[in-house]
Design a protein around this motif. Structure first.
Motif, short mmCIF file in Angstrom:
data_model
loop_
_atom_site.label_atom_id
_atom_site.label_comp_id
_atom_site.label_asym_id
_atom_site.label_seq_id
_atom_site.Cartn_x
_atom_site.Cartn_y
_atom_site.Cartn_z
N PRO A 82 0.80 -1.22 0.00
CA PRO A 82 0.00 0.00 0.00
C PRO A 82 0.83 1.27 0.00
CG PRO A 82 -0.12 -1.07 2.14
CD PRO A 82 0.59 -2.02 1.22
N ARG A 83 2.06 1.19 0.46
CA ARG A 83 2.85 2.43 0.56
C ARG A 83 3.39 2.90 -0.78
NH1 ARG A 83 3.29 -0.35 5.10
NH2 ARG A 83 2.78 0.72 7.02
N ARG A 84 3.46 2.03 -1.76
CA ARG A 84 4.03 2.43 -3.06
C ARG A 84 3.00 2.60 -4.16
NH1 ARG A 84 7.82 -1.71 -4.97
NH2 ARG A 84 8.25 -0.27 -6.67
N PHE A 85 1.78 2.10 -3.92
CA PHE A 85 0.85 2.07 -5.05
C PHE A 85 -0.45 2.84 -4.84
CE2 PHE A 85 3.79 -1.33 -5.95
CZ PHE A 85 4.07 -1.10 -7.28
N THR A 86 -0.46 3.78 -3.88
CA THR A 86 -1.61 4.68 -3.82
C THR A 86 -1.55 5.56 -5.07
OG1 THR A 86 -0.35 6.35 -2.64
CG2 THR A 86 -1.62 4.80 -1.29
N LEU A 87 -2.65 6.22 -5.36
CA LEU A 87 -2.69 7.12 -6.52
C LEU A 87 -1.51 8.10 -6.47
CD1 LEU A 87 -4.70 7.90 -8.92
CD2 LEU A 87 -5.47 9.71 -7.40
N ARG A 88 -1.31 8.67 -5.29
CA ARG A 88 -0.27 9.68 -5.14
C ARG A 88 1.14 9.11 -5.28
NH1 ARG A 88 0.16 13.51 0.13
NH2 ARG A 88 2.13 14.51 -0.30
#
Lengths: 122, 233
Positions: free
Chosen positions: A23-29
């Protein structure tokens, strides 16, 4: 901006699958920042409202998502900029080859590529 | 509009802390600020996050966020894009966390309504539109309160304060506020943000104003005049 819903939905599908693992690398942001575009632009690309980004950004997306860049470039209707460089290395033979194989089916091209790979190894 | 049930402050705080703990069990405990609200929304809750020009899309002014409950979709106004507008980082995170608050506290009312096709169906309108001018509605201040608790959990704030000052003694901000008000010519009911709130805001990635309201709520910043607080109805 005409948009490309096929490309956009494929990117969102791939990114959301990766999001569950990391989750830390693939959020929209985070993904947008890693590619070098803004989250708003990525959001609109994924929704199919904006055209895909430049080829180098698509190649970066493929690298981060762990997929073949050619698949994403084809969806985006773009060509890997490295191809021009490759063609210029043999400016007569390679265009000749491309003109010759033009019109062959995908399966025929795949077989031809396999043969070329095998010959290179030998 | 779904009916909003009354919630006590500690119920809202518990809801925020439970969510943080659930995220921690799945992806690793969150013991230090900033709280990863984007990851909580997208990875843990499985909501889709998008940016768009919301006032144009919805034909409503001053919209910062909107949630489509049935579609599991949250859209934030593009003016808050934290990469294009880094100075909006705090506002962006608060709005995102506010929409998470609606999801956690209010979604059931909307999903019940969705079971009646005549009331809901597949309308393109969002379930919840969050306007800056509607902050006093019960559902909106509940979501605001949730956002404050999620972004600035009590234990994390106390730990940050202790780390800075070595104890939990409150800071009497009266003189600093008076000096700032005089310097900027503020009206009597306007409260400037003091330095300690600004400093901790950077740690928690929230606005200085939100941090100050939280610190006042926890009694760590003391003023003579009661503040208009997000944490008091």
């Amino acid at each position: 901006m005409a948009g490309n819903p096929l490309f956009g939905s494929r990117i969102r599908e791939l990114r959301e699958a990766k999001l569950q693992e990391d989750p830390r690398r693939f959020t929209l942001r985070q993904f947008a920042v890693a590619v070098g575009i803004s989250p708003t632009f990525l959001s609109k690309v994924e929704r199919g409202e904006f055209d895909p980004p430049a080829a180098d950004k698509i190649i970066k997306m493929a690298e981060l998502l762990g997929v073949n860049a050619d698949e994403l470039l084809a969806l985006a209707n773009k060509v890997d900029p490295e191809l021009e460089k490759i063609i210029k290395e043999q400016p007569q033979a390679l265009p000749d080859l491309l003109r010759t194989v033009r019109g062959m089916s995908a399966e025929e091209l795949r077989k031809l590529t396999e043969r070329a790979r095998k010959e290179q190894k030998d | 509009m779904a009916k909003v049930r009354f919630l006590k402050h500690d119920q809202i705080e518990n809801a925020a802390l439970c969510l943080l703990a659930e995220y921690g069990r799945k992806y690793g405990a969150v013991s230090e600020p900033p709280v990863p609200v984007e990851e909580i929304l997208s990875a843990h809750l499985g909501l889709t996050l998008d940016f768009d020009d919301l006032p144009t899309r919805l034909g409503t002014p001053d919209v910062l966020g909107a949630t489509w409950i049935a579609d599991k979709l949250v859209i934030i106004d593009q003016s808050l894009d934290p990469i294009e507008n880094p100075c909006k980082e705090g506002r962006y995170r608060f709005t995102l966390s506010h929409e998470i608050g609606h999801w956690e506290l209010h979604r059931h009312g909307f999903l019940a309504a969705a079971a009646q096709p005549s009331l809901f169906g597949s309308r393109p309108e969002p379930s919840i539109v969050c306007r800056t001018s509607s902050r006093k509605e019960p559902m909106e201040w509940q979501a605001d309160m949730f956002s404050g608790y999620l972004l600035m959990p009590t234990e994390m704030v106390l730990a940050a304060w202790r780390q800075r000052f070595g104890n939990l003694d409150p800071y009497i901000a009266k003189d600093e506020m008076a000096n700032l008000s005089a310097k900027w010519g503020l009206a009597d009911d306007e409260r400037p943000t003091v330095d300690v709130a600004k400093d901790l805001a950077r740690v928690f990635k929230v606005s200085g104003q939100a941090m100050q309201i939280r610190l006042i709520g926890l009694g760590l910043i003391r003023t003579e005049v009661p503040a208009p607080s997000l944490f008091k109805g």
